[in-house]
Design a protein around this motif. Structure first.
Motif, PDB file in Angstrom:
ATOM      1  N   ASP A  87       0.972  -1.061   0.176  1.00  0.00           N
ATOM      2  CA  ASP A  87      -0.061   0.230   0.100  1.00  0.00           C
ATOM      3  C   ASP A  87       0.826   0.721   0.106  1.00  0.00           C
ATOM      4  N   LYS A  88       0.417   2.189  -0.397  1.00  0.00           N
ATOM      5  CA  LYS A  88       1.394   3.443   0.038  1.00  0.00           C
ATOM      6  C   LYS A  88       0.184   4.157   1.450  1.00  0.00           C
ATOM      7  N   PHE A  89       1.997   5.448   1.513  1.00  0.00           N
ATOM      8  CA  PHE A  89       0.930   6.059   2.695  1.00  0.00           C
ATOM      9  C   PHE A  89       1.073   7.735   2.649  1.00  0.00           C
ATOM     10  N   PRO A  90       0.690   8.455   2.937  1.00  0.00           N
ATOM     11  CA  PRO A  90       0.833   9.860   2.574  1.00  0.00           C
ATOM     12  C   PRO A  90       1.980  10.482   2.786  1.00  0.00           C
ATOM     13  N   LEU A  91       2.372  11.024   2.076  1.00  0.00           N
ATOM     14  CA  LEU A  91       3.837  12.391   2.263  1.00  0.00           C
ATOM     15  C   LEU A  91       2.906  13.554   3.671  1.00  0.00           C
ATOM     16  N   GLU A  92       4.081  14.303   4.585  1.00  0.00           N
ATOM     17  CA  GLU A  92       3.120  15.280   4.919  1.00  0.00           C
ATOM     18  C   GLU A  92       3.049  17.064   4.470  1.00  0.00           C
ATOM     19  N   GLU A  93       3.916  16.215   3.053  1.00  0.00           N
ATOM     20  CA  GLU A  93       4.324  17.888   2.477  1.00  0.00           C
ATOM     21  C   GLU A  93       4.094  16.922   0.657  1.00  0.00           C
ATOM     22  N   LYS A  94       3.959  16.972  -0.411  1.00  0.00           N
ATOM     23  CA  LYS A  94       3.949  16.890  -1.463  1.00  0.00           C
ATOM     24  C   LYS A  94       5.880  16.540  -1.801  1.00  0.00           C
ATOM     25  N   CYS A  95       5.654  15.664  -2.230  1.00  0.00           N
ATOM     26  CA  CYS A  95       7.193  15.475  -3.289  1.00  0.00           C
ATOM     27  C   CYS A  95       7.039  15.633  -4.360  1.00  0.00           C
ATOM     28  N   SER A  96       7.925  17.055  -4.736  1.00  0.00           N
ATOM     29  CA  SER A  96       7.617  17.839  -6.287  1.00  0.00           C
ATOM     30  C   SER A  96       8.734  18.002  -6.338  1.00  0.00           C
ATOM     31  N   GLY A  97       9.673  18.149  -7.170  1.00  0.00           N
ATOM     32  CA  GLY A  97      10.795  18.819  -8.045  1.00  0.00           C
ATOM     33  C   GLY A  97      11.878  17.683  -8.445  1.00  0.00           C
ATOM     34  N   ALA A 155      24.607   6.865 -10.717  1.00  0.00           N
ATOM     35  CA  ALA A 155      23.800   8.179 -10.417  1.00  0.00           C
ATOM     36  C   ALA A 155      23.318   8.975 -11.314  1.00  0.00           C
ATOM     37  N   PHE A 156      21.508   9.792 -11.100  1.00  0.00           N
ATOM     38  CA  PHE A 156      20.674  10.003 -12.364  1.00  0.00           C
ATOM     39  C   PHE A 156      20.106  10.678 -11.876  1.00  0.00           C
ATOM     40  N   ILE A 157      19.136  11.289 -12.726  1.00  0.00           N
ATOM     41  CA  ILE A 157      18.472  12.444 -11.715  1.00  0.00           C
ATOM     42  C   ILE A 157      16.651  12.561 -12.802  1.00  0.00           C
ATOM     43  N   ALA A 158      15.703  12.410 -11.764  1.00  0.00           N
ATOM     44  CA  ALA A 158      14.212  12.106 -12.438  1.00  0.00           C
ATOM     45  C   ALA A 158      13.320  12.614 -11.586  1.00  0.00           C
ATOM     46  N   PRO A 159      12.240  13.773 -12.154  1.00  0.00           N
ATOM     47  CA  PRO A 159      11.356  14.467 -11.496  1.00  0.00           C
ATOM     48  C   PRO A 159       9.673  13.155 -10.865  1.00  0.00           C
ATOM     49  N   HIS A 160       9.982  13.770  -9.820  1.00  0.00           N
ATOM     50  CA  HIS A 160       8.431  13.106  -8.678  1.00  0.00           C
ATOM     51  C   HIS A 160       7.814  14.322  -9.188  1.00  0.00           C
ATOM     52  N   SER A 161       6.025  13.678  -8.851  1.00  0.00           N
ATOM     53  CA  SER A 161       5.045  14.971  -8.437  1.00  0.00           C
ATOM     54  C   SER A 161       4.296  14.197  -7.743  1.00  0.00           C
ATOM     55  N   ARG A 162       3.892  13.753  -6.449  1.00  0.00           N
ATOM     56  CA  ARG A 162       2.826  12.906  -5.981  1.00  0.00           C
ATOM     57  C   ARG A 162       2.858  13.336  -3.566  1.00  0.00           C
ATOM     58  N   PHE A 163       2.031  13.274  -3.587  1.00  0.00           N
ATOM     59  CA  PHE A 163       1.413  12.990  -2.524  1.00  0.00           C
ATOM     60  C   PHE A 163       2.045  12.310  -1.107  1.00  0.00           C
ATOM     61  N   THR A 164       2.545  11.074  -2.586  1.00  0.00           N
ATOM     62  CA  THR A 164       2.086   9.880  -1.359  1.00  0.00           C
ATOM     63  C   THR A 164       4.039   8.810  -1.626  1.00  0.00           C
TER      64      THR A 164
END
Length: 304
Positions: free
Chosen positions: A156-166, A188-197
């Motif tokens: 299952d997923k779980f909520p984050l205290e604040e959005k994971c964005s960047g 090592a490599f870079i990737a975008p994320h955008s989610r609340f969980t």
């Protein structure tokens, strides 16, 4: 890669301006090779932008693809012209008798809901179960990845205290460079994320059928794969273009949400400055490796 899409699809003009090799049905029928059939279940609110994001990456290998866009019938999108959905999308009932070489299930901005409370959850699980026998390999993105982990593996997923964005740095997990999906990736490599969980890395590591491939110290688990190669799960958005996080940040602010500026994204952390794209090459690598090793080389020439 020649990518076969409807001649009138709006994304076609954008892709042609970027010199992405697209092909309409008339020309595709003159090609004496076996194309790969890819179905995309597009759950994102801005359908046309997501089409462009994915087709840009799918159109970068020397394979011919036939693309089918799939829509839900239990939920009607609010941010797209109904005629676009009618012209370019199929329902599950229209394709369920077919076999596909690959499938993409996108994310959706509904992480705040429990999976069973999503309006189209029963329809989605029916499609995911169907794909087990009708699709060679499935790539699940962001919420789509979390849905797959929950439905197929009970994680299952779980909520984050604040959005994971960047945009976040990731490392190959346990030096898994021998995995074909990661062929050509930097350490090592870079990737975008955008989610609340998020999901628990410990639960993924403990599952006997899942292999962790890449992790971010800040954003958590990113790339996972079932050990049979059937399911690829990416919790972030390598398919995003340069300004997508900026547009989502502005959308969240307009909704009155309290969100931070996307991390490591704007130069000098200034939303007025134009962001730069640091993840494009790995986005192309991920999709071309998936198509080559887990779709093209794994799918049967003739589905029985």
């Amino acid at each position: 890669m020649p990518i076969n899409i409807p001649k009138e699809l709006p994304a076609r003009q954008v892709l042609e301006k970027e010199n992405i090799f697209v092909m309409d049905d008339e020309r595709a029928h003159t090609q004496d090779i076996r194309p790969l059939n890819i179905v995309i279940l597009n759950l994102m609110p801005d359908k046309e932008k997501t089409e462009g994001h994915l087709l840009r990456l799918l159109g970068n290998t020397p394979l011919q693809l036939n693309i089918t866009f799939l829509k839900t019938v239990t939920y009607q999108p609010k941010n797209v012209n109904p005629s676009h959905m009618e012209d370019f999308y199929k329902t599950f009932a229209e394709i369920e008798e077919r076999k596909f070489d690959g499938m993409i299930i996108t994310g959706a901005p509904i992480e705040h809901l429990q999976f069973e409370d999503v309006q189209y959850w029963d329809e989605l699980t029916e499609i995911m179960d169907w794909a087990e026998e009708h699709v060679t390999s499935i790539m699940h993105i962001c919420w789509g990845a979390q849905a797959a982990l929950y439905h197929h593996y009970g994680i299952d997923k779980f909520p984050l205290e604040e959005k994971c964005s960047g945009i976040f740095s990731h490392r190959i997990f346990n030096g898994e460079h021998n995995i074909e999906l990661l062929r050509g990736f930097d350490d090592a490599f870079i990737a975008p994320h955008s989610r609340f969980t998020n999901i628990s890395q410990a639960e993924v590591d403990a599952h006997p059928d899942i292999q962790m491939l890449a992790v971010s110290p800040e954003a958590g688990p990113f790339l996972m794969m079932s050990k049979d190669g059937k399911h690829i799960m990416a919790t972030g958005h390598l398919e995003y273009d340069t300004v997508t996080l900026k547009e989502e940040y502005e959308r969240d602010l307009n909704k009155g949400l309290s969100v931070r500026i996307p991390a490591h994204y704007f130069p000098n952390n200034d939303p007025d400055e134009q962001p730069l794209n640091y993840w494009r090459s790995h986005a192309h690598l991920l999709f071309s490796n998936w198509l080559n090793y887990y779709v093209y080389q794994a799918t049967p020439y003739e589905w029985q």
